[in-house]
Design an enzyme around this catalytic site. Structure first.
Site, mmCIF file in Angstrom:
data_model
loop_
_atom_site.group_PDB
_atom_site.id
_atom_site.type_symbol
_atom_site.label_atom_id
_atom_site.label_comp_id
_atom_site.label_asym_id
_atom_site.label_seq_id
_atom_site.Cartn_x
_atom_site.Cartn_y
_atom_site.Cartn_z
ATOM 1 N N GLY A 37 0.826 -1.203 0.000
ATOM 2 C CA GLY A 37 0.000 0.000 0.000
ATOM 3 C C GLY A 37 0.860 1.254 0.000
ATOM 4 O O GLY A 37 1.775 1.394 0.813
ATOM 5 N N ASP A 42 0.163 4.083 1.008
ATOM 6 C CA ASP A 42 0.047 4.812 2.269
ATOM 7 C C ASP A 42 1.078 4.316 3.279
ATOM 8 O O ASP A 42 1.661 5.117 4.040
ATOM 9 C CB ASP A 42 -1.367 4.697 2.839
ATOM 10 C CG ASP A 42 -1.847 3.250 2.997
ATOM 11 O OD1 ASP A 42 -1.296 2.344 2.338
ATOM 12 O OD2 ASP A 42 -2.782 3.029 3.789
ATOM 13 N N ARG A 43 1.349 3.019 3.294
ATOM 14 C CA ARG A 43 2.347 2.472 4.220
ATOM 15 C C ARG A 43 3.736 2.991 3.881
ATOM 16 O O ARG A 43 4.517 3.353 4.782
ATOM 17 C CB ARG A 43 2.324 0.949 4.165
ATOM 18 C CG ARG A 43 1.019 0.316 4.623
ATOM 19 C CD ARG A 43 0.968 -1.176 4.325
ATOM 20 N NE ARG A 43 1.997 -1.917 5.071
ATOM 21 C CZ ARG A 43 2.246 -3.213 4.879
ATOM 22 N NH1 ARG A 43 1.568 -3.888 3.946
ATOM 23 N NH2 ARG A 43 3.170 -3.820 5.595
ATOM 24 N N THR A 49 -21.317 -4.341 29.286
ATOM 25 C CA THR A 49 -20.967 -4.937 27.995
ATOM 26 C C THR A 49 -20.344 -3.925 27.051
ATOM 27 O O THR A 49 -19.346 -4.213 26.372
ATOM 28 C CB THR A 49 -22.217 -5.554 27.346
ATOM 29 O OG1 THR A 49 -22.744 -6.554 28.209
ATOM 30 C CG2 THR A 49 -21.872 -6.174 25.997
#
Length: 304
Positions: A129, A131-132, A215
């Site tokens: 990617g 972006d990485r 929860t």
């Protein structure tokens, strides 16, 4: 080619588009070691679930830049969004006269792995990617490797950047895990009776992980613990596999690599991190602008 007055760095993600605008002359004047100066930038985020987000991007950029010429540099992991954005930009800019009075030609370029000056040592560099890679490049311009570069968005990427003597830093890959919202969605849709939990950080600001008493809080706590625990475990593992990288010099006290944290959920994760880390918003956009600075320094006639 004369440089455009404004550079628009566009980070097209899966859930939002981030835009950083920089005046070209101010960007070059304020650059430190080929790094974009953050105080010279204007940022805006446009969620993709908003109506007419593409037109919102165009309006904002026009409001910020007036009639100045704009170079659009685009990182995309979501071509279903970048295509209509490109069409909207062309529709807005080509219909407006340029500062020279003639028709405009939109200067739009998608970036690829070939544009990023890193050594990319993975099985298929062209499939990583963008972006990485841009985040890794921006981080390595601001901090000395070895680094763990974390982009906390729809997915959380945890990448390793190692130093290389007399050569660009080395991107050696990393891990991808589901982000906060994806993990929430999986629990809510896959488990009967569970509700969507809130995503805000701890009200007291301590980032404490005390046992949850209902929860909703239990889901929130579990998701945050999974992301934070994964990031910190991977940082230690990366350092353990690289004893020659002198992690103690550039990392934290226990020898883990320095962690650089960015992405839309970085501010949510940061208070829960026990490992030392640097919080740097908009790393992808900074990487795009760092590339623009580098290109102007090597080719002063303008951007290609």
């Amino acid at each position: 080619m004369t440089p455009a007055e404004t550079i628009a760095a566009i980070d097209v993600g899966n859930s939002a588009i981030k835009v950083a605008l920089a005046n070209t002359s101010e960007l070059l004047a304020g650059a430190v070691n080929s790094s974009a100066p953050d105080d010279a930038l204007r940022y805006q985020t446009f969620p993709l679930d908003q109506p007419q987000w593409d037109k919102q991007v165009c309006r904002w950029v026009q409001q910020q830049t007036g009639r100045s010429e704009v170079s659009w540099r685009v990182s995309t992991v979501n071509h279903a969004a970048s295509r209509p954005l490109h069409d909207a930009v062309c529709g807005c800019w080509e219909s407006a006269p340029s500062t020279a009075g003639g028709p405009r030609q939109v200067d739009w370029r998608h970036l690829s792995s070939h544009d990023v000056p890193l050594q990319i040592r993975v099985d298929a560099p062209e499939k990583v990617g963008i972006d990485r890679l841009l985040s890794a490049y921006a981080a390595s311009n601001r901090f000395d490797p070895p680094l763990v570069v974390v982009d906390a968005g729809s997915a959380v990427t945890v990448d390793c950047v190692r130093p290389s003597p007399d050569a660009p830093p080395v991107f050696v890959g990393g891990a991808i895990l589901p982000g906060i919202r994806l993990q929430h969605a999986a629990l809510v849709t896959g488990t009967e009776g569970l509700q969507q939990a809130t995503l805000e950080t701890a009200p007291d600001g301590t980032g404490a992980m005390a046992p949850a008493t209902n929860t909703r809080q239990a889901i929130r706590l579990g998701v945050l613990a999974a992301v934070v625990g994964g990031v910190e475990r991977l940082a230690r593992e990366y350092a353990g596999l690289s004893p020659s990288c002198h992690a103690h010099e550039n990392g934290d006290a226990d020898g883990a690599f320095r962690i650089v944290l960015s992405g839309g959920d970085a501010a949510t994760i940061s208070p829960y991190m026990r490992a030392q880390h640097e919080l740097v918003p908009n790393l992808v956009c900074l990487g795009i602008l760092d590339l623009a600075i580098r290109q102007c320094q090597f080719a002063p006639s303008g951007l290609e």
